[in-house]
Scaffold this motif. Structure first.
Motif, PDB file in Angstrom:
ATOM      1  N   LEU A  11      -4.488  -2.734  -5.746  1.00 31.66           N
ATOM      2  CA  LEU A  11      -3.358  -2.020  -5.174  1.00 31.66           C
ATOM      3  C   LEU A  11      -2.136  -2.922  -5.023  1.00 31.66           C
ATOM      4  O   LEU A  11      -0.996  -2.452  -5.102  1.00 31.66           O
ATOM      5  N   LEU A  14      -0.173  -2.736  -8.183  1.00 27.44           N
ATOM      6  CA  LEU A  14       0.611  -1.499  -8.243  1.00 27.44           C
ATOM      7  C   LEU A  14       1.899  -1.650  -7.437  1.00 27.44           C
ATOM      8  O   LEU A  14       2.979  -1.244  -7.887  1.00 27.44           O
ATOM      9  N   LYS A  15       1.799  -2.214  -6.250  1.00 31.45           N
ATOM     10  CA  LYS A  15       2.984  -2.411  -5.416  1.00 31.45           C
ATOM     11  C   LYS A  15       3.966  -3.383  -6.071  1.00 31.45           C
ATOM     12  O   LYS A  15       5.187  -3.179  -6.028  1.00 31.45           O
ATOM     13  N   ASN A  17       4.337  -3.809  -9.310  1.00 31.69           N
ATOM     14  CA  ASN A  17       4.957  -3.139 -10.448  1.00 31.69           C
ATOM     15  C   ASN A  17       6.025  -2.153  -9.998  1.00 31.69           C
ATOM     16  O   ASN A  17       7.083  -2.031 -10.627  1.00 31.69           O
ATOM     17  N   ALA A  32       7.109   7.810  -8.793  1.00 38.09           N
ATOM     18  CA  ALA A  32       5.848   7.221  -9.248  1.00 38.09           C
ATOM     19  C   ALA A  32       4.990   8.329  -9.857  1.00 38.09           C
ATOM     20  O   ALA A  32       4.651   9.307  -9.179  1.00 38.09           O
ATOM     21  N   HIS A  41      -6.612   5.782 -12.397  1.00 43.51           N
ATOM     22  CA  HIS A  41      -6.745   4.796 -11.323  1.00 43.51           C
ATOM     23  C   HIS A  41      -7.101   5.418  -9.973  1.00 43.51           C
ATOM     24  O   HIS A  41      -7.409   4.687  -9.027  1.00 43.51           O
ATOM     25  N   VAL A  46      -3.982   5.788  -4.955  1.00 48.64           N
ATOM     26  CA  VAL A  46      -2.756   5.160  -5.441  1.00 48.64           C
ATOM     27  C   VAL A  46      -1.545   5.694  -4.697  1.00 48.64           C
ATOM     28  O   VAL A  46      -0.692   4.934  -4.229  1.00 48.64           O
ATOM     29  N   LEU A  50       1.172   3.753  -2.064  1.00 52.79           N
ATOM     30  CA  LEU A  50       2.576   3.576  -2.445  1.00 52.79           C
ATOM     31  C   LEU A  50       3.526   4.494  -1.688  1.00 52.79           C
ATOM     32  O   LEU A  50       4.730   4.486  -1.967  1.00 52.79           O
ATOM     33  N   LEU A 214       3.678   1.502 -13.956  1.00 51.71           N
ATOM     34  CA  LEU A 214       3.135   1.387 -12.607  1.00 51.71           C
ATOM     35  C   LEU A 214       1.758   0.746 -12.634  1.00 51.71           C
ATOM     36  O   LEU A 214       1.388  -0.003 -11.722  1.00 51.71           O
ATOM     37  N   TYR A 215       1.006   1.012 -13.695  1.00 54.88           N
ATOM     38  CA  TYR A 215      -0.377   0.556 -13.773  1.00 54.88           C
ATOM     39  C   TYR A 215      -0.532  -0.759 -14.536  1.00 54.88           C
ATOM     40  O   TYR A 215      -1.640  -1.227 -14.744  1.00 54.88           O
ATOM     41  N   ALA A 230      -3.263  -3.464 -13.363  1.00 54.41           N
ATOM     42  CA  ALA A 230      -3.867  -3.137 -12.071  1.00 54.41           C
ATOM     43  C   ALA A 230      -5.363  -2.872 -12.161  1.00 54.41           C
ATOM     44  O   ALA A 230      -6.040  -2.855 -11.136  1.00 54.41           O
TER      45      ALA A 230
END
Length: 355
Positions: A11, A14-15, A17, A32, A41, A46, A50, A214-215, A230
């Protein structure tokens, strides 16, 4: 003991990215994209991780949106393909979902429904800039906007488009797409997907849509550009055997040994979402060292040549892709893209989350 297959989701990556994408345009808002179970994911996990950082979330259908609400997400959720029936608008009102309109019939449904309620959602109007998949022609947008202008209290729609060749920044079709989108007069726009976020200058008053980036997937031919993968997909060796020259491995005997080889069987297959079309030689990491897949991918198992590894045992870790062995590289060996490796993971692959 459970089957040794797991998709580990970081995670914190992800944050990272999302923050990296937001840095590309500090004045833009960021959507997102968590459709298709957040590209495999895990959409609820997720989105909740976020929620304080993303400005809104994008899904493909109302079913995906409702899953997020049921999971506790309170942030705005956009239906990227709009409604598939007029009846869905009642659910959109109850849950305060945002909707895309890409066709006349959706406009008709919306105007009719809004005449019966005080609900005034944020509308995103899809413009076809050359992909010819969804959206209004640019010269039809003024007429649609005129219809919307008669609805008191409706927020200014966001004009959105999707460029077919955004992952190839120098492709001439991008200029053509931009020229088609530019005539649309609006105070709010959205044309940058993950590739566009990192390769194009986007207007300050825009929404950018962060999907594969994002991933930590590869958004364009320019590579990761600081994004962090991620997901780590890992399994383990469940059997080892030595084979002699002339012996084959797997269905169809597509691989035949030319010399003595040591073959490891690992616990993953196409029923888990790993592509059956993976070519001979597709790499995996055994104890951190690359080894090639040999023979066909079967439903639950894959065979790997570990002859050249110094030491292997049943139970040793096998990585199918991670930050060292990028999913994009593996995907190329399977004649596909990293999106499908992520989104194609089936429900029988456990997801494990870390910060």
């Amino acid at each position: 003991m459970p089957r040794p297959l797991v998709a580990e989701v970081d995670l914190a990556a992800l944050k990272h990215n999302l923050a990296l994408a937001k840095q590309q345009n500090l004045q833009a808002k960021t959507l997102a994209v968590v459709k298709a179970n957040a590209y495999g994911h895990g959409a609820v996990k997720v989105a909740l991780a976020l929620e304080s950082d993303a400005d809104a979330f994008g899904v493909a259908s109302i079913e995906e949106a409702l899953e997020l609400r049921e999971g506790g997400l309170k942030a705005p959720v956009l239906l990227l393909e709009g409604c598939f029936s007029e009846e869905e608008l009642a659910s959109c009102e109850r849950q305060n979902f945002w909707v895309v309109c890409h066709s006349d019939y959706q406009i008709e449904w919306l105007i009719r429904y809004l005449s019966t309620t005080d609900w005034r959602p944020q509308i995103w109007l899809k413009v076809d800039s050359g992909m010819h998949r969804l959206g209004f022609d640019a010269d039809a947008v003024a007429g649609v906007m005129e219809q919307f202008s008669s609805i008191e209290g409706l927020p200014t729609p966001v004009m959105m488009s999707h460029f077919a060749c955004a992952d190839q920044p120098a492709h001439p079709r991008n200029e053509v797409a931009q020229s088609r989108f530019n005539p649309v007069k609006t105070n709010l726009s959205s044309f940058a997907n993950s590739a566009g976020i990192f390769t194009q200058a986007t207007p300050a008053d825009s929404w950018q849509r962060l999907g594969i980036g994002l991933y930590g997937g590869t958004p364009s031919e320019l590579g990761l550009q600081g994004l962090q993968p991620a997901m780590t997909l890992k399994t383990a060796i469940i059997a080892l055997r030595d084979i002699s020259p002339g012996e084959s491995v797997g269905y169809g005997a597509t691989y035949t040994a030319e010399s003595p080889r040591k073959i490891a069987t690992i616990a993953i297959g196409y029923a888990d979402g790993y592509p059956r079309q993976a070519k001979q030689g597709t790499p995996v990491l055994v104890n951190g060292v690359e080894a090639p897949i040999v023979g066909r991918v079967s439903m639950d198992m894959i065979t790997v040549d570990v002859t050249d590894l110094p030491s292997v045992s049943v139970g040793d870790e096998v990585i199918m892709f991670n930050e060292q062995l990028l999913a994009d590289r593996v995907a190329k060996c399977c004649d596909t893209i990293d999106y499908t490796l992520f989104a194609g993971l089936t429900a029988r692959v456990p997801r494990r989350y870390s910060e």
